[in-house]
Write a protein that holds these residues in place. Sequence first.
Motif, PDB file in Angstrom:
ATOM      1  N   ALA A  21      44.831  20.928-193.679  1.00  0.00           N
ATOM      2  CA  ALA A  21      44.518  20.209-192.450  1.00  0.00           C
ATOM      3  C   ALA A  21      43.662  21.058-191.517  1.00  0.00           C
ATOM      4  CB  ALA A  21      45.813  19.797-191.755  1.00  0.00           C
ATOM      5  N   ASP A  22      43.893  22.380-191.518  1.00  0.00           N
ATOM      6  CA  ASP A  22      43.124  23.262-190.642  1.00  0.00           C
ATOM      7  C   ASP A  22      41.632  23.268-190.985  1.00  0.00           C
ATOM      8  OD1 ASP A  22      45.442  23.917-189.402  1.00  0.00           O
ATOM      9  OD2 ASP A  22      45.681  25.863-190.384  1.00  0.00           O
ATOM     10  N   ASP A  23      41.288  22.866-192.204  1.00  0.00           N
ATOM     11  CA  ASP A  23      39.882  22.860-192.607  1.00  0.00           C
ATOM     12  C   ASP A  23      39.178  21.533-192.314  1.00  0.00           C
ATOM     13  OD1 ASP A  23      40.156  25.435-193.549  1.00  0.00           O
ATOM     14  OD2 ASP A  23      40.613  24.809-195.600  1.00  0.00           O
ATOM     15  N   LEU A  24      39.941  20.539-191.836  1.00  0.00           N
ATOM     16  CA  LEU A  24      39.316  19.260-191.494  1.00  0.00           C
ATOM     17  C   LEU A  24      38.474  19.394-190.225  1.00  0.00           C
ATOM     18  CD1 LEU A  24      42.204  16.662-191.981  1.00  0.00           C
ATOM     19  CD2 LEU A  24      40.132  16.862-193.373  1.00  0.00           C
ATOM     20  N   GLN A  25      37.391  18.630-190.177  1.00  0.00           N
ATOM     21  CA  GLN A  25      36.634  18.526-188.937  1.00  0.00           C
ATOM     22  C   GLN A  25      37.517  17.814-187.904  1.00  0.00           C
ATOM     23  OE1 GLN A  25      32.939  16.480-189.547  1.00  0.00           O
ATOM     24  NE2 GLN A  25      32.058  17.088-187.585  1.00  0.00           N
ATOM     25  N   ALA A  26      37.438  18.208-186.633  1.00  0.00           N
ATOM     26  CA  ALA A  26      38.276  17.602-185.603  1.00  0.00           C
ATOM     27  C   ALA A  26      38.049  16.095-185.545  1.00  0.00           C
ATOM     28  CB  ALA A  26      37.979  18.237-184.255  1.00  0.00           C
TER      29      ALA A  26
END
Length: 462
Positions: A225-230
Motif C-alpha cells: 500500500a505504501d507504494d501506491l500513488q496517493a
Amino acid sequence: MIQSLHQSPNQTRATPRTIDQNGEQFASLRQTLEDLLAEAKRGGASAAEAVVTNSNGFEVSARLGEVETVEHTRDRGLGITLYFGHRTGSASTSDFSSEAVRDAVQRACNLARHTQEDPCASLAAAELMAKEVLDLDLNHPWALSVDEATSLAIACEDAARAADSRIVNSDGASLSTHSGLKIYGNSHGFIGGYPSTRHGISCAVLARQDESMQRDYWWSSARAADDLQAAVEVGREAALRTVARLGGRRLGTRKAPVLFRADLAASLLRTMASAISGGNLYRKSSFLLDQLGERIFPPWVEIFEQPHLPRGLASAPFDGDGLATQAKHFVTGGELKSYVLDHYSACRLGLASTANAGGPRNLAITMGDRDRDAMLRELGTGLFVTELMGQGVNMVTGDYSRGASGFWVEHGEIQHPVEEVTIAGNLKTMFQHLVAVGKDCDYPGSTRTGSWLIERMTIAGD
C-alpha cells in the motif's frame, strides 16, 4: 541518431532470503498438493504436476460520493496434470476434500487415456527444478477496513471532480486489495510456493466543453500500500488527462513521426514478447519467426526481464514448470538473443526452456535520458498518441492498424488534441525505425518503458 542509455537490467536484485515454507496456511495447501500427487501415482500416472491456490480480498467502488459496490472475494482451487508416458490429462476443482481430490485425479486419468501421444508432453528435467524459493518481498497485506477503503475511493473521486470545472460527471473510483498463496509441485519432488499481495486504486471521469465530451482515467497498482500513488493524486491525474482531450480535431491523411506515450509503448513491447514466445513460434504464427540472431531493433536497444525485482508486479522465483527464473536479455545490441520459452514450446522447437512458463517477468527496455518535453521536441512535428483503440495487430505479418487519439505537435509544442484517426505500419518496420525511448516511465505496471518515438507511420484521417 544515438540513444543514450542510463539503466541497467541488474541494478535491483532480490534480497537473498528464502520464503518460509512452514507457515500454517502453506503447510495446509502443501498437504493438499502432496495428496494430489500421491493419488496421481496410485492412479498409475508416470508423472504429475499440480497447482494449489488460495486468495482473498475485497473491492469498493464509489460514484458521485456514494458507495456503489462492495465485493468480497475468497477463492481457492487446485489443478492437476497427469502424464501416462507422453499422454496427458488435466482436471481442476475448488473442493479440497479427499473425495474431490480423488475425483479430480480420476477425471484427469480418464482424459489421459483418450489423448494421443505428444513427444513433448512431459515435465521439465528434474535437475532443472528451482533449488530454493527466493523471498522477493511480494507479500504486504493491507489492514484496511471497508469504511477506510470507501473513504479513500471517495477522496480519489472528489479530487478528480474538484480539479477542473469542466469535469461534469464520473464513472467512479475504486479501491481493491487482495492477497493470496500459490503452491506448485510435481512428481520430481519439487514443491514451492510464495504469498503475494496486490492493491490498486483507480478513477474515471467525464469532461465537457461546448459540444465536446471526453472520458479518461488513471490508476495505481502495487504490491504494498505504501507504494501506491496517493488517492487524491490518482483523482487529479484522471481529471488532468480527461480535460486535456477536450476540443479534439480530426487530421487529414498523412505520414508523420509518431510518439507513443509510455503506457502505450508498453503494449508494443508486450507484442514483441508475444511474437518471440514459443507458442506463436512453433505454430508459425509470428512475424518474428526465424529471427534469432537477427537485428530487429536499432543497435542501442536492450530488452530484458527482471523476475527477481523486489516488489515487482510480475516477479516470481520460479516459472510455471518449476524452473528457477533468472534475469536475461531477449534483445542485445538490437539483435534478438533469446526467445520466450516454456518447457513444452522449447521441446517443440528443439531448444532449451528459458524458464518463461507464464511469460516474461517485469519486461523492460533500456530507457534514454529524455523526459516527456524532450521527447516532444525530438518528435518535432507529428502525432503524440495517448490512446489506442481496437485490436488491429496481425501477429503473422506484423501489420499494425489501430484507432488512436492524442495530440498534434509542431516544433516540439502541443498544438491541439486529435481524435478519430487510425495509425498504421508494420511492426518489424516500426521496431527497426525506433528513434528514441524516453525516461518518462510514469505509469504502474510490470512492463517498464518510456515513450517510443517511431520515425514515420501512416496517419489516416479525413
